[in-house]
Enzyme design. Structure first.
Site, PDB file in Angstrom:
ATOM      1  N   HIS A 136       0.649  -1.140  -0.175  1.00  0.00           N
ATOM      2  CA  HIS A 136       0.112   0.024  -0.544  1.00  0.00           C
ATOM      3  C   HIS A 136       0.824   1.680  -0.146  1.00  0.00           C
ATOM      4  O   HIS A 136       0.523   2.448  -0.790  1.00  0.00           O
ATOM      5  CB  HIS A 136      -0.879  -0.141   1.008  1.00  0.00           C
ATOM      6  CG  HIS A 136      -1.720   1.085   1.583  1.00  0.00           C
ATOM      7  ND1 HIS A 136      -2.947   1.464   0.714  1.00  0.00           N
ATOM      8  CD2 HIS A 136      -1.655   2.404   2.351  1.00  0.00           C
ATOM      9  CE1 HIS A 136      -3.308   2.792   0.788  1.00  0.00           C
ATOM     10  NE2 HIS A 136      -2.017   3.348   1.933  1.00  0.00           N
ATOM     11  N   GLU A 137       1.966   1.198   1.459  1.00  0.00           N
ATOM     12  CA  GLU A 137       2.672   2.338   0.665  1.00  0.00           C
ATOM     13  C   GLU A 137       3.587   2.456  -0.509  1.00  0.00           C
ATOM     14  O   GLU A 137       3.723   3.658  -0.889  1.00  0.00           O
ATOM     15  CB  GLU A 137       3.770   2.543   2.146  1.00  0.00           C
ATOM     16  CG  GLU A 137       2.881   2.158   3.618  1.00  0.00           C
ATOM     17  CD  GLU A 137       2.106   3.276   3.576  1.00  0.00           C
ATOM     18  OE1 GLU A 137       2.527   4.337   3.134  1.00  0.00           O
ATOM     19  OE2 GLU A 137       1.126   3.150   4.332  1.00  0.00           O
ATOM     20  N   HIS A 144       1.628   4.352  -3.039  1.00  0.00           N
ATOM     21  CA  HIS A 144       1.283   5.815  -3.197  1.00  0.00           C
ATOM     22  C   HIS A 144       3.503   6.648  -3.345  1.00  0.00           C
ATOM     23  O   HIS A 144       3.087   7.275  -4.390  1.00  0.00           O
ATOM     24  CB  HIS A 144       1.699   6.097  -1.180  1.00  0.00           C
ATOM     25  CG  HIS A 144       0.267   6.552  -0.397  1.00  0.00           C
ATOM     26  ND1 HIS A 144      -0.225   7.144  -1.373  1.00  0.00           N
ATOM     27  CD2 HIS A 144       0.156   5.707   0.799  1.00  0.00           C
ATOM     28  CE1 HIS A 144      -1.377   6.885   0.286  1.00  0.00           C
ATOM     29  NE2 HIS A 144      -0.911   6.304   0.767  1.00  0.00           N
TER      30      HIS A 144
END
Length: 227
Positions: A99-100, A103
């Site tokens: 998920h990070e 980004h």
């Protein structure tokens, strides 16, 4: 109209929404942090693999203190993973790490909502402090004007949360695509990773809902001063 009863009721609803969202993310993380992924890959390894495959070898992956303090810093181009995520080879670890990285990929692609969110950060930081001070002083001195300033500050926070929601949802979508493409999780594990990321997204939905409720409560307070 009993504004105070309505205000207490709205506050209670906001607390329940927040608690439910926290319970969902905590229980999901607790569950899937104990389930090892079949490949044995750690969160740090998963992050490194995803970043390199997307031409982001310049983005560092570092360990940071705290629990679920994971984030991507677009200023320094660093993915920071909490120790449990960084070191463990659980389904939760690789899901959060991916998920990070989502980004970081957004940053590379110049994702519009991410740019807007970054530009709103200074305004929101100011509004968070100034708004509550204005509301407190407004209540103490019976000033409707100060309460209105507090409402406007809360609206700025709401705008930030509205922009943040698609950023987080899109990052999770990118994460799941990378997890599948790079075979980080097996097919039978994929749905568990998706559940973990949905639980994380629910906290942002809850924050947006509670801010809406807070604005409604302040508007009722503002109207009660004029009655």
């Amino acid at each position: 109209m009993d504004y105070y009863m309505i205000s207490y009721g709205l506050t209670f609803i906001a607390i329940i929404i927040t608690l439910l969202a926290q319970l969902f993310i905590s229980s999901s993380y607790s569950k899937y942090s104990k389930v090892k992924n079949s490949s044995g890959i750690t969160g740090a390894d998963a992050a490194r693999k995803i970043l390199d495959k997307n031409g982001l070898s310049d983005v560092k992956v570092v360990e940071t203190s705290g629990n679920l303090t994971d984030h991507y810093d677009p200023r320094t181009k660093v993915v920071r993973l909490s120790s449990n995520i960084y070191r463990n080879n659980s389904i939760a670890s690789v899901s959060v790490a991916a998920h990070e990285c989502g980004h970081a990929i957004q940053d590379k692609d110049g994702y519009t909502f991410m740019k807007i969110r970054s530009s709103l950060v200074p305004i929101v930081n100011f509004s968070s402090y100034a708004g509550y001070i204005a509301i407190l002083l407004g209540c103490l001195f019976g000033s409707s004007n100060l309460i209105m300033i507090g409402i406007l500050a809360e609206c700025a926070i709401l705008l930030f949360q509205i922009v943040t929601l698609p950023v987080e949802i899109d990052a999770s979508k990118r994460a799941l695509e990378e997890i599948k493409k790079e075979h980080i999780l097996e097919n039978k594990e994929y749905s568990k990773g998706r559940t973990m990321l949905f639980a994380a997204a629910s906290t942002y939905i809850a924050s947006l809902a509670t801010t809406l409720i807070e604005i409604l409560r302040l508007i009722l307070m503002f109207r009660s001063r004029d009655d």
